[in-house]
Motif scaffolding. Structure first.
Motif, short mmCIF file in Angstrom:
data_model
loop_
_atom_site.label_atom_id
_atom_site.label_comp_id
_atom_site.label_asym_id
_atom_site.label_seq_id
_atom_site.Cartn_x
_atom_site.Cartn_y
_atom_site.Cartn_z
N PHE A 1 -0.14 3.54 8.78
CA PHE A 1 -0.16 2.94 7.45
C PHE A 1 1.24 2.38 7.23
O PHE A 1 2.16 3.12 6.87
N GLY A 2 1.40 1.09 7.49
CA GLY A 2 2.76 0.54 7.54
C GLY A 2 3.40 0.96 8.84
O GLY A 2 2.81 0.88 9.92
N GLU A 3 4.57 1.45 8.75
CA GLU A 3 5.28 1.88 9.94
C GLU A 3 5.11 3.36 10.22
O GLU A 3 5.57 3.87 11.25
N THR A 4 4.41 4.08 9.33
CA THR A 4 4.27 5.54 9.44
C THR A 4 2.80 5.92 9.45
O THR A 4 2.01 5.36 8.69
N PRO A 5 2.37 6.88 10.32
CA PRO A 5 0.98 7.34 10.29
C PRO A 5 0.63 7.93 8.93
O PRO A 5 1.49 8.48 8.22
#
Length: 716
Positions: free
Chosen positions: A117-121
């Motif tokens: 989700f974006g750059e982060t899980p």
């Protein structure tokens, strides 16, 4: 009813043993389960459960369609519901629930999601999301009020994610079910082997918490819980008793309970869950549906319980379904254990014995009765036994139902086949042999008596019946062949009906004469009485025909009948290729002579002394004379039957009295007195007129001292 002999008994026993063994054999073990299904359905119809669902020790909290359609759950993945589940479970525990069991499994947490989700899980962004849920689980577990569920499997186990197991300190129990070969759940496992120890199943664990006692296993393998020896035909299982067809378990919607928490109504939780075992599970149309013993009648997904905050769904009407939500299977086990209400089944030996006995009863019925009667007996016995089985099932005792019914039906079919091929072969031969010359009722009596005529001849005590039309030759000369045939057919049919109606057998027709016998082929102890009755009825019938039948008009037919009783040889007599069932003996010859002797005395029916003696006091007789017939040296006394005892007319009584007086004087050589007695009734009695003439002749010309009062007849 057919008599049965030794071979029939052996055949019935063997058929019952085979049928019972086959229908209780392992390949047909599904019949045992079908019996449970049928008994469950019949009990639900005949003796439905009357218990108030509110008294149930177990309730269900349902994650149902309403929950999926209600905010905040609508559109949300179930992994995001954990915090609300923890809140509701805490409320239930605070309401006084004894223990809560999970029939839902969360194998993963949203915190474990690796979807970016974006750059982060997403999982990284949701760290700590399940914290409150896990804390709630820990508190409930520490208080002994929570058991999580899992599915044990070597290939695809379904278990709670590790954080949950840690929170409840591994207090997880198996939700596995026991399915029969037809994929129906009728029994539930009591424990499972986990590692090197036995672990109770989920429902057993919940019941043990509620009862405050741990399950124990006896050396024989039986499980005991709080003093209750759990019955089970299959080792380590409990046979489910769906007494309430699912409607005996109150069901609360999870969505309504969550709204109730928001409302702050803690009293509702206390009223609903105090002292109860609570199961959290799904009730959906597409998930975790189970076929059970309720499949034939249909089961229910619980009874909707009282509502707290949300209005009831617009469609609340329940319909019976062949499958039920799996959570109710576990709820039924819990209730069966707490209330000591599991079904007891008969073991294999008793089930087999009962099936064999049932089959034997029907086999013997089929041996004794006609196929239609045996079928009715099977239907009646099955109906009665079904009633007994349903009554026993109301007491949680399951008697085998389909096995005895089907085994006895098979025994019925096999016994009918046995009778057709083996036992009734002789009977069919006899029926076919006698069909055209013996009345059906006589054939039935002969077969039922079990005394069949021996081929080639056998000795029987019989009464012979000879009849002949008087002066028929001269009458026949005045008739056309068509008129003669019509007259004879009418006469012979009427006489034959009477003879056969009294149990007689028409041996042959000789022109206008009838030769018949009584006492064979059907054994008839009253053959003499029946023969005399038939003779009197034939005489009456001929008078009716003369008066009312157009074919007899103007002819004034009369006949003579001779009767004699005694030993005779009866049987199939003739050549090797062609024979008839007939009779031979001196008894036959005497009867023929007595028929002819009637014309000397002007009588219609004459019987021998043996016939008169064998009738007892059934009739009124008058002794006619002592005669010596052609071809026989010994004199015989002859009698005329007048009527049934007490039914004789005044004229008959007058004639018989005068005749007896005259006959006594005749035999005492007082011929003048004899003539006077006979003369008094000679105008109305031909026999008296004959004796009056003879007495007057001897009075005028007395016989020698060697004279004997025997009349020797010169003709036939």
């Amino acid at each position: 009813m057919r008599r049965i002999g030794g071979p029939d008994i052996v055949a019935a026993i063997l058929i019952a043993l085979v049928a019972g063994a086959v229908f209780t054999s392992p390949p047909l073990q599904t019949l045992q389960g079908l019996s449970l299904d049928i008994l469950t359905a019949l009990r639900g119809k005949i003796a439905p459960d009357r218990r108030d669902p509110a008294t149930s020790p177990v309730v269900v909290v349902a994650i149902d369609g309403e929950t999926y359609d209600t905010p905040p759950f609508r559109g949300s993945p179930t992994q995001t519901w954990t915090r609300e589940i923890g809140r509701v479970l805490t409320g239930i525990a605070d309401g006084g629930a004894k223990v809560i069991g999970f029939d839902v499994i969360f194998p993963s947490s949203i915190e474990q999601s690796e979807i970016s989700f974006g750059e982060t899980p997403i999982g990284a962004r949701m760290k700590g999301f399940d914290r409150d849920y896990l804390i709630a689980l820990r508190k409930l577990s520490d208080n002994g009020k929570l058991v999580l569920g899992e599915i044990l499997s070597n290939d695809h186990p379904d278990v709670p994610y590790p954080a949950q197991r840690l929170a409840v300190r591994n207090n997880v129990r198996a939700l596995n079910v026991h399915t029969d070969t037809d994929d129906v759940i009728r029994r539930m496992p009591l424990s499972f082997s986990v590692g090197d120890k036995r672990v109770p199943a989920m429902a057993v664990e919940l019941a043990a918490h509620a009862l405050g006692a741990a399950p124990q296993t006896t050396p024989s393998g039986a499980t005991i819980l709080s003093g209750y020896a759990i019955p089970g035909a299959v080792p380590n299982t409990l046979t489910l008793n769906y007494r309430g067809m699912g409607r005996d378990v109150p069901t609360y919607s999870f969505a309504d309970l969550r709204a109730c928490l928001e409302k702050g109504d803690s009293d509702f939780f206390r009223r609903a869950f105090d002292g109860k075992v609570v199961l959290l599970g799904t009730i959906l149309n597409f998930e975790d549906r189970k076929l059970t013993s309720m499949r034939l009648s249909g089961g229910y997904d619980g009874t909707p319980a009282a509502r707290c905050a949300l209005p009831p769904p617009t469609s609340t009407a329940q319909k019976a379904r062949s499958d039920v939500a799996g959570v109710f299977v576990h709820a039924t086990v819990v209730r069966n254990l707490i209330e000591h209400d599991a079904v007891s089944e008969l073991g294999f030996p008793l089930r087999t014995i009962l099936t064999i006995v049932f089959a034997a009863i029907i086999a013997f019925a089929a041996c004794m009765l006609a196929p239609g009667g045996a079928t009715i007996a099977w239907l009646g016995l099955t109906a009665v036994y079904t009633g007994v089985a349903v009554a026993a099932f109301t007491q949680a005792l399951a008697l085998p139902l389909t096995e005895p019914a089907l085994a006895s039906l098979a025994a019925l079919a096999m016994m009918i086949g046995y009778r057709f091929v083996v036992a009734d072969r002789d009977e069919r031969f006899l029926r076919k042999s006698f069909a055209f010359y013996l009345a059906p009722e006589v054939i039935n009596t002969m077969v039922a008596s079990g005394k069949m005529p021996a081929l080639g001849g056998e000795a029987r005590n019989v009464t012979m019946f000879f009849s002949d039309l008087s002066g028929f030759s001269s009458i026949a000369e005045t008739m056309t062949p068509g008129e003669l045939v019509t007259l004879m057919n009418e006469y012979l049919s009427a006489m034959t009906d009477i003879i056969e109606g009294h149990g007689g057998y028409v041996d042959k027709y000789i022109g206008d004469s009838i030769v018949a016998m009584f006492g064979a082929p059907a054994d008839d102890p009253a053959h003499a009485r029946n023969a005399v009755h038939a003779a009197l009825k034939c005489h009456e019938k001929l008078a009716e025909l003369n008066a009312s039948n157009p074919a007899f008009a103007g002819h004034g037919l009369s006949h003579r009948i001779g009767l004699n009783s005694g030993e005779a040889v009866v049987g199939n007599i003739g050549s090797r290729r062609r024979f008839n069932y007939t009779v031979m003996s001196d008894t036959v010859n005497v009867a023929s002579r007595l028929e002819g002797a009637n014309k000397y005395y002007g009588t219609a029916v004459m019987g021998s002394e043996t016939t008169m003696a064998q009738t007892g006091d059934t009739f009124s007789w008058r002794e006619l004379d002592a005669i010596r017939v052609l071809g026989r040296g010994e004199a015989i006394k002859v009698f005329e039957p007048l009527a049934d005892k007490g039914a004789e007319s005044a004229e008959q009584t007058k004639v018989a009295t005068a005749y007896a007086e005259g006959l006594a004087c005749w035999r005492a050589r007082e011929f003048a007195k004899a003539a006077e007695a006979f003369d008094s009734v000679a105008k109305i009695d031909p026999a008296s007129a004959l004796f009056a003439k003879r007495a007057k002749a001897l009075a005028a010309n007395p016989p020698s001292p060697e004279w004997t009062p025997v009349n020797t007849l010169e003709g036939k």
